[in-house]
Scaffold this active site. Structure first.
Site, PDB file in Angstrom:
ATOM      1  N   ALA A   1      27.915  40.636  40.856  1.00 61.26           N
ATOM      2  CA  ALA A   1      27.830  41.560  39.640  1.00 61.26           C
ATOM      3  C   ALA A   1      28.341  40.785  38.480  1.00 61.26           C
ATOM      4  CB  ALA A   1      28.478  42.966  39.730  1.00 61.26           C
TER       5      ALA A   1
ATOM      6  N   GLU B   1      34.029  44.968  36.863  1.00 63.72           N
ATOM      7  CA  GLU B   1      33.119  44.737  35.638  1.00 63.72           C
ATOM      8  C   GLU B   1      33.336  45.373  34.499  1.00 63.72           C
ATOM      9  OE1 GLU B   1      31.298  42.249  36.393  1.00 63.72           O
ATOM     10  OE2 GLU B   1      31.887  42.264  38.617  1.00 63.72           O
TER      11      GLU B   1
ATOM     12  N   GLU C   1      39.234  36.742  35.643  1.00 65.55           N
ATOM     13  CA  GLU C   1      38.812  37.287  37.201  1.00 65.55           C
ATOM     14  C   GLU C   1      40.230  37.925  37.713  1.00 65.55           C
ATOM     15  OE1 GLU C   1      35.838  37.861  37.631  1.00 65.55           O
ATOM     16  OE2 GLU C   1      34.833  36.543  36.467  1.00 65.55           O
TER      17      GLU C   1
ATOM     18  N   GLU D   1      29.319  40.864  34.394  1.00 62.48           N
ATOM     19  CA  GLU D   1      29.918  41.847  33.325  1.00 62.48           C
ATOM     20  C   GLU D   1      29.323  41.453  31.786  1.00 62.48           C
ATOM     21  OE1 GLU D   1      31.669  39.232  34.825  1.00 62.48           O
ATOM     22  OE2 GLU D   1      32.853  37.901  33.511  1.00 62.48           O
TER      23      GLU D   1
HETATM   24 ZN   LIG Z   1      34.608  39.349  37.518  1.00 59.63          ZN
END
Ligand SMILES: [Zn+2]
Length: 846
Positions: A250, A286, A308, A252
């Site tokens: 995914a 996200e 992250e 963001e």
């Molecule tokens: Zn991430």
């Protein structure tokens, strides 16, 4: 500076047209301007400067476009106008790309880290955080989405319409996103302090699969706002499902988060508990990025952990508050064990790794950044106290909102609120790789408080040679006695040795040297403290602590400090543990300690040990869900049946799987969604040729990607050489997408009876495979040898892949890691096989 991007996108076409207008202020006169641009064909470019227009000559370099002028321009304001064409890849997932779903084509984008330059000329680096104005020209019947709401739509000629989006707040190029196609839209209402509108966009006919996402997202968004005490930063939140056929999770993008469709969508009847948790985890991560990464953006990629690690830590925190019964902390300690398997390698990355080459940027998105990073953040949060840490986070976001920040900025904000400089301690974990191993020794003097003598050293598994690392500054927290009975005491272990005074006065018979298992370190207990823990199944510890304890015992076995017999003798108690995270860790440890015994005459002995240890519980659960099973039971079923049916080679479970697999083919509801993969694999291991034909035909005919993936995985599990050969050949034939059929190789590479063939196959067909696979999957091919276990095989991996690995992004590091793991396996077997075998033989005689 600002940039206007105007794109004409028809998803069925292989090319798109673009125009950009970039407003710049030149500090000095120059005759050439350099921008990023890859694979773009510029048809016209001109520069407006002091009310004159100049035509630019275009110079192409690998990743850059140069615009040069006959006479120097500037200083002052200029506008650069560029017209160009670019391509819409149907295979890659970089830049603008297209995918087909059913009969329709759709266009999506993926720009992180350096692929916005494939969609438009730009200053494609995260510190260029500027406002963007997007305009899309699309077919009348298509929906166009981007980061911001639509502000106007006008019909144009040729059946097209022009869609204008509101100007964005300052964003780096990597966070822009677009989607074009006949999407259908699920309205998920509004949420949070600004009543942010939430929507989910799916391919045509799939809106019925977005129910879980639609109900979950608003709750997560509200919890994030509450923690940050800052509203969601953007004007709307769209979540877009991307039909993909390769590694993509995914992304963001501000206001437009993209997901591989399997993470976001699921048919209501197949909405399993694993799916629900995975979606919630990914969505929380996200959405946390909308603050960590989007609102405050890293200045350069070497700080990717600020995105992250912080988003992962925050995601776990949000889930923990929302669904305490999911035990997100214990689950985090389970995944931390996997990150430690990377971190114990001599060539491990640091959390904060300097970025020198393009390989380094790709490498930065690994379990060290995500999982170790999360664990380290959590450790310092616990050390400083949750309130202080939260204030530090809020200060960091407040000071750098809409701008860029560095690690130093983050640590300064924390230090300001903590009233002490946390930088030096934090940095020992950010800027050096490896795992501290903390040895403890209990000292009790009459009349005084009991103390722990502490000693730290880098953890070194057998076969790793001499890893030397500087000392860490480790927050060590310990308590004497069982959970709830004693309070913790903490110290910062800054030198090789130190001391910690424990709570209470009596000499304890139980010490927990990593309270809450919050510290990112392995614990080495002396015999007299280890014995009672092993004997009692570590029951005085919390679930997360038992998971951590088991990991420490495993690590000491892999480093040769404990005989293998010790961890094996502890597994039966761990297998009976009431907490499923502990049982899952016991299963993982059984696999990692057992793996080196494969391929020897000892495999049947080990299989019997697994049946004796885990079999009763596995049989008690059975293959099928029962009414009244709670979620933990359902997770446990998958884990235990997989171990006992596969590595345990259990006859009864295997025979049942053989009967269940064909039934599931004709009647998908015959099995719980989460059990399908294990049943198919267990059936495949029994090697029936008729079943092979059925699964092969079903894989070729499957329309559902997830179902096809599981079928392909099962095909790689047939041990019979002619069948395995036919399965592997499917990766080279027509009829299957190579990005999906490579699953057969990954599956075979894991099996004791199939791994040698899988490895030989990849070597024999390396050219054909890499010609068919995208570069990021080709980079992973050395992993076909990851389950090998001899020094000769490590040498062979090195000889074959070293000259080739550099051709693919991140390839050299994948190879380093695989080769080192194989060497560990070899060293472990040489050192510990005798101990393991004598234990297993004795065990069998009982
Ligand atoms: Zn991430």
């Amino acid at each position: 500076m600002r940039e206007a991007v105007d794109l004409r996108i028809v998803p069925s076409a292989e090319r798109f047209l673009g125009t950009v207008d970039i407003d710049l202020e030149l500090r000095e006169a120059t005759s050439t301007l350099w921008l990023n641009g890859t694979g773009l064909e510029v048809s016209a470019a001109r520069l407006e400067f002091s009310r004159k227009s100049r035509v630019a000559r275009v110079v192409l370099e690998e990743d850059r476009l140069g615009f040069s002028f006959e006479r120097a321009v500037g200083p002052g304001k200029v506008r650069l106008h560029i017209e160009y064409r670019g391509s819409l890849s149907a295979t890659a997932t970089e830049g603008l790309f297209r995918r087909r779903d059913g009969d329709e084509w759709y266009v999506f984008s993926q720009f992180e880290p350096t692929d916005a330059r494939r969609a438009f000329p730009s200053f494609d680096e995260p510190s260029f955080k500027i406002p963007w104005r997007l305009t899309l020209h699309v077919r009348e019947g298509d929906v166009a989405v981007s980061n911001m709401p639509v502000v106007g739509t006008v019909s144009e000629k040729d059946g097209l319409k022009r869609v204008d989006f509101a100007e964005t707040p300052p964003l780096p190029s990597y966070l822009l996103a677009v989607g074009v196609g006949p999407f259908e839209i699920v309205d998920a209402g509004v949420a949070g302090r600004k009543h942010t509108p939430l929507r989910i966009l799916t391919a045509r006919g799939r809106t019925g699969e977005a129910a879980w996402a639609a109900t979950t997202t608003p709750r997560l968004l509200e919890r994030l706002e509450e923690y940050f005490d800052l509203p969601y930063p953007y004007d709307k939140l769209d979540q877009l499902a991307v039909p993909v056929t390769m590694a993509f999770g995914a992304m963001e993008n501000a206001g437009l988060v993209t997901y591989a469709e399997g993470l976001l969508l699921r048919k209501p009847e197949e909405e399993s508990i694993a799916f629900r948790r995975l979606y919630a985890d990914v969505c929380a991560h996200e959405l946390a990025h909308q603050w960590f990464g989007d609102l405050v953006t890293l200045t350069w990629w070497d700080d990717v952990w600020l995105n992250e690690s912080l988003a992962s830590w925050m995601g776990t925190k949000v889930i923990e508050g929302w669904k305490p019964q999911w035990a997100a902390r214990a689950a985090q300690v389970v995944s931390r064990r996997e990150a430690m398997q990377q971190d114990r390698l001599a060539g491990a990355r640091r959390i904060r790794q300097p970025i020198v080459t393009k390989h380094d940027i790709v490498d930065a998105f690994d379990s060290i950044t995500y999982v170790k990073g999360e664990a380290v953040v959590r450790m310092f949060e616990s050390w400083l106290g949750e309130d202080v840490f939260r204030k530090g986070v809020q200060r960091y976001l407040g000071r750098h909102a809409w701008g860029n920040a560095t690690t130093a900025d983050f640590l300064a904000a924390l230090s300001a609120k903590a009233g002490r400089d946390v930088g030096p301690a934090f940095s020992t974990f950010l800027d050096q790789p490896g795992i501290p191993q903390v040895s403890v020794e209990l000292v009790c003097a009459p009349g005084g408080a009991p103390r722990l003598r502490l000693r730290q050293e880098p953890y070194r598994p057998l076969g790793s040679g001499g890893i030397s690392r500087p000392t860490w500054q480790v927050p060590v927290c310990a308590r004497p006695g069982p959970d709830g009975k004693a309070s913790r005491a903490c110290t910062l272990l800054t030198e090789a040795t130190g001391e910690l005074a424990l709570d209470g006065t009596a000499c304890p018979d139980l010490v927990v040297a990593n309270d809450g298992e919050v510290g990112y370190y392995l614990t080495r207990y002396p015999r007299e403290l280890l014995r009672p823990l092993l004997a009692s199944g570590a029951r005085g510890l919390t679930a997360a602590e038992r998971v951590g304890f088991l990991g420490s015992v495993e690590a000491l076995t892999l480093s040769g400090d404990l005989p293998a017999a010790e961890v094996l003798s502890f597994l039966p108690a761990a297998a009976r543990d009431p907490d499923r995270h502990v049982v899952e860790t016991a299963v993982a440890v059984a696999r990692s300690v057992g793996a080196p015994l494969w391929g020897e005459g000892s495999r049947p002995l080990f299989a019997r040990f697994l049946r004796d240890t885990f079999g009763e519980r596995a049989h008690g659960l059975g293959w099928k869900t029962r009414s009244g099973d709670d979620e933990d039971t359902q997770f446990l079923r998958r884990t235990l049946l997989s171990l006992v049916a596969l590595e345990g080679e259990d006859e009864g479970l295997g025979a049942e799987a053989v009967a269940l697999a064909p039934r599931w083919l004709s009647e998908p509801k015959a099995l719980d969604r989460d059990m399908v993969g294990v049943v198919l694999q267990a059936a495949a291991r029994r090697g029936d040729p008729a079943l092979f034909e059925q699964l092969r035909a079903a894989a070729l005919a499957a329309t559902d990607r997830e179902r096809r993936r599981e079928l392909l995985h099962a095909l790689g599990a047939f041990p019979d050489p002619p069948l395995l050969d036919r399965a592997l050949s499917l990766t080279l034939g027509e009829g299957l997408d190579p990005r999906e059929s490579i699953e057969i190789v990954w599956s075979a590479a894991q099996g004791a009876k199939t791994r040698a063939e899988a490895y030989a196959f990849v070597k024999a067909h390396f050219q054909a495979l890499t010609a068919r696979l995208p570069p990021d999957l080709s980079a992973l091919l050395p992993q076909a040898g990851a389950s090998l276990c001899t020094a000769a095989e490590a040498t062979d991996l090195e000889a074959f892949f070293r000259p080739r690995a550099g051709d693919f992004p991140g390839g050299p590091r994948v190879l380093d890691s695989v080769v080192e793991q194989v060497r560990f396996c070899d060293a472990f077997r040489s050192a510990q096989q005798a101990s393991a075998l004598s234990f297993l033989s004795g065990h069998g005689g009982r």
